[in-house]
Design a protein around this motif. Structure first.
Motif, PDB file in Angstrom:
ATOM      1  N   TYR A 145      43.188 -10.409 -46.813  1.00  0.00           N
ATOM      2  CA  TYR A 145      44.611 -10.543 -47.148  1.00  0.00           C
ATOM      3  C   TYR A 145      44.860 -11.984 -47.579  1.00  0.00           C
ATOM      4  O   TYR A 145      44.512 -12.930 -46.855  1.00  0.00           O
ATOM      5  CB  TYR A 145      45.505 -10.192 -45.947  1.00  0.00           C
ATOM      6  CG  TYR A 145      46.966 -10.418 -46.262  1.00  0.00           C
ATOM      7  CD1 TYR A 145      47.712  -9.468 -46.952  1.00  0.00           C
ATOM      8  CD2 TYR A 145      47.595 -11.618 -45.917  1.00  0.00           C
ATOM      9  CE1 TYR A 145      49.043  -9.699 -47.278  1.00  0.00           C
ATOM     10  CE2 TYR A 145      48.925 -11.857 -46.248  1.00  0.00           C
ATOM     11  CZ  TYR A 145      49.642 -10.890 -46.920  1.00  0.00           C
ATOM     12  OH  TYR A 145      50.954 -11.119 -47.257  1.00  0.00           O
ATOM     13  N   HIS A 146      45.489 -12.138 -48.761  1.00  0.00           N
ATOM     14  CA  HIS A 146      45.713 -13.487 -49.273  1.00  0.00           C
ATOM     15  C   HIS A 146      47.152 -13.746 -49.679  1.00  0.00           C
ATOM     16  O   HIS A 146      47.448 -14.801 -50.227  1.00  0.00           O
ATOM     17  CB  HIS A 146      44.768 -13.772 -50.438  1.00  0.00           C
ATOM     18  CG  HIS A 146      43.322 -13.727 -50.049  1.00  0.00           C
ATOM     19  ND1 HIS A 146      42.728 -14.725 -49.304  1.00  0.00           N
ATOM     20  CD2 HIS A 146      42.367 -12.786 -50.239  1.00  0.00           C
ATOM     21  CE1 HIS A 146      41.450 -14.406 -49.080  1.00  0.00           C
ATOM     22  NE2 HIS A 146      41.212 -13.240 -49.622  1.00  0.00           N
ATOM     23  N   GLY A 147      48.046 -12.772 -49.470  1.00  0.00           N
ATOM     24  CA  GLY A 147      49.444 -13.024 -49.780  1.00  0.00           C
ATOM     25  C   GLY A 147      50.057 -11.927 -50.619  1.00  0.00           C
ATOM     26  O   GLY A 147      49.408 -10.922 -50.942  1.00  0.00           O
ATOM     27  N   GLU A 205      38.769 -15.404 -46.206  1.00  0.00           N
ATOM     28  CA  GLU A 205      39.388 -15.945 -44.997  1.00  0.00           C
ATOM     29  C   GLU A 205      38.222 -16.283 -44.059  1.00  0.00           C
ATOM     30  O   GLU A 205      37.525 -15.381 -43.602  1.00  0.00           O
ATOM     31  CB  GLU A 205      40.274 -14.900 -44.324  1.00  0.00           C
ATOM     32  CG  GLU A 205      41.494 -14.486 -45.121  1.00  0.00           C
ATOM     33  CD  GLU A 205      42.057 -13.174 -44.597  1.00  0.00           C
ATOM     34  OE1 GLU A 205      42.865 -13.202 -43.658  1.00  0.00           O
ATOM     35  OE2 GLU A 205      41.690 -12.109 -45.113  1.00  0.00           O
ATOM     36  N   ASP A 239      40.459 -19.632 -47.785  1.00  0.00           N
ATOM     37  CA  ASP A 239      41.879 -19.411 -47.501  1.00  0.00           C
ATOM     38  C   ASP A 239      42.067 -19.628 -46.004  1.00  0.00           C
ATOM     39  O   ASP A 239      41.870 -18.723 -45.196  1.00  0.00           O
ATOM     40  CB  ASP A 239      42.275 -17.987 -47.925  1.00  0.00           C
ATOM     41  CG  ASP A 239      43.726 -17.673 -47.566  1.00  0.00           C
ATOM     42  OD1 ASP A 239      44.357 -18.494 -46.873  1.00  0.00           O
ATOM     43  OD2 ASP A 239      44.209 -16.597 -47.979  1.00  0.00           O
ATOM     44  N   VAL A 241      44.898 -20.419 -44.642  1.00  0.00           N
ATOM     45  CA  VAL A 241      46.344 -20.365 -44.409  1.00  0.00           C
ATOM     46  C   VAL A 241      46.628 -20.001 -42.951  1.00  0.00           C
ATOM     47  O   VAL A 241      47.495 -20.586 -42.312  1.00  0.00           O
ATOM     48  CB  VAL A 241      46.997 -19.358 -45.385  1.00  0.00           C
ATOM     49  CG1 VAL A 241      48.425 -19.032 -44.966  1.00  0.00           C
ATOM     50  CG2 VAL A 241      46.982 -19.930 -46.803  1.00  0.00           C
ATOM     51  N   MET A 242      45.880 -19.045 -42.413  1.00  0.00           N
ATOM     52  CA  MET A 242      46.089 -18.643 -41.019  1.00  0.00           C
ATOM     53  C   MET A 242      45.187 -19.422 -40.068  1.00  0.00           C
ATOM     54  O   MET A 242      45.598 -19.820 -38.987  1.00  0.00           O
ATOM     55  CB  MET A 242      45.860 -17.139 -40.885  1.00  0.00           C
ATOM     56  CG  MET A 242      46.230 -16.572 -39.532  1.00  0.00           C
ATOM     57  SD  MET A 242      44.916 -16.733 -38.336  1.00  0.00           S
ATOM     58  CE  MET A 242      43.956 -15.290 -38.711  1.00  0.00           C
ATOM     59  N   LYS A 268      51.266 -22.246 -43.374  1.00  0.00           N
ATOM     60  CA  LYS A 268      51.644 -21.836 -42.008  1.00  0.00           C
ATOM     61  C   LYS A 268      51.742 -23.016 -41.031  1.00  0.00           C
ATOM     62  O   LYS A 268      52.778 -23.659 -40.964  1.00  0.00           O
ATOM     63  CB  LYS A 268      50.675 -20.767 -41.499  1.00  0.00           C
ATOM     64  CG  LYS A 268      50.837 -19.435 -42.259  1.00  0.00           C
ATOM     65  CD  LYS A 268      50.179 -18.301 -41.552  1.00  0.00           C
ATOM     66  CE  LYS A 268      50.240 -17.003 -42.328  1.00  0.00           C
ATOM     67  NZ  LYS A 268      51.463 -16.261 -42.164  1.00  0.00           N
TER      68      LYS A 268
HETATM   69  N1  PMP Z   1      46.537 -16.085 -46.753  1.00  0.00           N
HETATM   70  C1  PMP Z   1      46.385 -15.690 -45.478  1.00  0.00           C
HETATM   71  C2  PMP Z   1      45.011 -15.715 -44.865  1.00  0.00           C
HETATM   72  C3  PMP Z   1      47.487 -15.238 -44.741  1.00  0.00           C
HETATM   73  O1  PMP Z   1      47.308 -14.822 -43.495  1.00  0.00           O
HETATM   74  C4  PMP Z   1      48.758 -15.251 -45.355  1.00  0.00           C
HETATM   75  C5  PMP Z   1      50.014 -14.788 -44.626  1.00  0.00           C
HETATM   76  N2  PMP Z   1      49.910 -14.036 -43.537  1.00  0.00           N
HETATM   77  C6  PMP Z   1      48.873 -15.682 -46.667  1.00  0.00           C
HETATM   78  C7  PMP Z   1      47.739 -16.106 -47.342  1.00  0.00           C
HETATM   79  C8  PMP Z   1      50.192 -15.697 -47.366  1.00  0.00           C
HETATM   80  O2  PMP Z   1      51.006 -16.670 -46.823  1.00  0.00           O
HETATM   81  P1  PMP Z   1      52.594 -16.612 -47.037  1.00  0.00           P
HETATM   82  O3  PMP Z   1      53.080 -15.452 -46.206  1.00  0.00           O
HETATM   83  O4  PMP Z   1      53.075 -17.926 -46.530  1.00  0.00           O
HETATM   84  O5  PMP Z   1      52.831 -16.418 -48.486  1.00  0.00           O
END
Ligand code: PMP
Length: 426
Positions: A145-147, A205, A239, A241-242, A268
């Motif tokens: 999951y990337h957004g 991820e 990625d 982000v998390m 995040k």
């Molecule tokens: N990448 C990852 C690994 C995520 O977990 C998320 C959101 N859960 C995102 C991207 C997208 O981030 P946002 O919700 O801030 O757009």
């Protein structure tokens, strides 16, 4: 209209994210936050066991971060970031590069995790375009999951919530992630795609795949995949982000690796969970492919609020806290406490698997419906936990805890005890 309650006004005016507005229970009106607690209009408190969608690091309303934002707001709240710069953006970029793997050299600001991923993909694609090299294939993990923007949705795995958009997504080749038991399948799929295609980028991820169900895999496996990709000159995009900012027990999940990804996406926890902001960072070699007298070789991406000074101030304050010994100790204690709970539940007949990476603990429940995001068990569990004053948002049949680092021992114990209680739901 003033006779309406805030819930009634909410129902009249607002469309909530990831919510079937017809069938969802009314949202909870939260008026205050303090540490790991959310405080509702009626005074009831909820332990925020998911860091409010994985963003909060040091607790709600943290006075140090709040103060730094307030000071910045009185000094400079926002300025266009094309043709201008400002001290918090410069300081934050410098500090991020000090803590990221040593190959990272440049920081590009945007607003959220999805845009950090869009920027990463655009950088990777244009990197080859600028050099006249034709490399088009992008590799990502199944269940990744990337957004929610189109590039990020394309890179994401075959998720049930993206069905309506399938025909509009660009082609990405998905390989099985190297989860325990499918390591070989993952390596073989990577090898095959690298052999048959001109591959531009590999996005992943690292170690924990969040929205796909808190799936976890070993750093050694990711090292092997990155090594194979690097051998073919593929740009590897982490990625984080998390996973960034301590969730996995180290500052970044990539710190468990020997190989160094070429691009990082962070968001995040970047601002401690106070303001929306993200960065995409890259190596000098990638940046150099955009450095030219030719204006068409510039990176054409930017948002109105790029490098918002308030976001930068929050991020700097959050980093101050994160780097303190106390915070590292808090992270260590969460990891230890999780381990105890994991051992306690290890052989429970209702549990398929209980897994942990750092401060993230995931419990996969047996269910007659199998594993799916829309599993009915999810709604049942969610309501059950909320009734007991705990905010847990299961992903299908996977309950996970991803707490702010300031969470107290007794608060974690309460989360564990409501999960144990849930095991007795018939
Ligand atoms: N990448 C990852 C690994 C995520 O977990 C998320 C959101 N859960 C995102 C991207 C997208 O981030 P946002 O919700 O801030 O757009």
């Amino acid at each position: 209209m003033d006779h309406l309650t805030s819930i009634e006004k909410d129902a009249r005016y607002i469309w909530h994210p990831y919510t079937q507005m017809k069938t969802a229970a009314p949202p909870l009106p939260i008026v205050r936050g303090e540490g790991a607690l959310l405080i509702a209009e009626d005074g009831k408190t909820y332990i925020d066991a998911v860091s409010s969608w994985w963003v909060n690091l040091h607790g709600h309303g943290h006075p140090y971060i709040a103060e730094r934002i307030a000071t910045q707001a009185r000094t400079l709240e926002q300025v266009i970031f094309a043709g201008f710069t400002h001290p918090p953006a410069v300081e934050l970029a410098e500090r991020l590069l000090q803590i990221l793997p040593s190959n990272q050299a440049k920081v590009f600001y945007s607003d959220n995790g999805s845009t950090a991923v869009e920027v990463a993909l655009k950088i990777a694609i244009q990197f080859f375009h600028n050099q006249g090299i034709i490399k088009k294939t992008i590799i990502a993990f199944e269940h990744g999951y990337h957004g929610d923007t189109f590039g990020a949705m394309s890179a994401s795995g075959d998720l049930s919530f993206n069905i309506a958009f399938q025909d509009y997504l660009f082609q990405v080749k998905h390989i099985p992630p190297p989860l325990p038991g499918q390591e070989e399948a993952s390596l073989q799929a990577m090898n095959k795609i690298l052999g048959e295609n001109e591959v531009c980028a590999f996005i992943f991820e690292p170690l924990v795949m969040g929205a796909g169900g808190m799936l976890m895999y070993a750093p050694e496996m990711l090292d092997q995949l990155i090594k194979m990709a690097h051998y073919q000159g593929v740009i590897c995009i982490a990625d984080e982000v998390m996973t960034g900012f301590g969730r996995t027990g180290k500052l970044f999940a990539s710190h468990y690796l020997h190989e160094k990804p070429d691009i990082f996406c962070l968001s995040k926890g970047l601002t401690g969970g106070f303001l929306p902001m993200s960065v995409t960072t890259c190596t000098q070699a990638i940046f150099d492919a955009f450095w030219s007298d030719d204006k068409y070789k510039a990176l054409f991406h930017g948002h109105s609020y790029t490098a918002n000074p308030l976001g930068c101030a929050a991020a700097l304050a959050s980093l101050d806290l994160l780097e303190q010994e106390d915070c590292q100790q808090d992270i260590h204690e969460i990891i230890q406490q999780h381990q105890g709970f994991k051992e306690k539940l290890a052989r429970h007949p209702k549990i398929i698997e209980i897994r942990q990476t750092g401060t993230i603990l995931a419990i996969e429940f047996k269910t007659s419906e199998g594993t799916s995001y829309f599993n009915n068990l999810r709604d049942q569990f969610y309501a059950f936990f909320i009734e007991r004053g705990v905010l847990l948002r299961p992903l299908g049949n996977v309950i996970y805890i991803l707490p702010p680092y300031c969470i107290r021992e007794e608060q974690l114990n309460k989360i564990y005890s409501v999960i144990e209680e849930a095991l007795f739901i018939p």
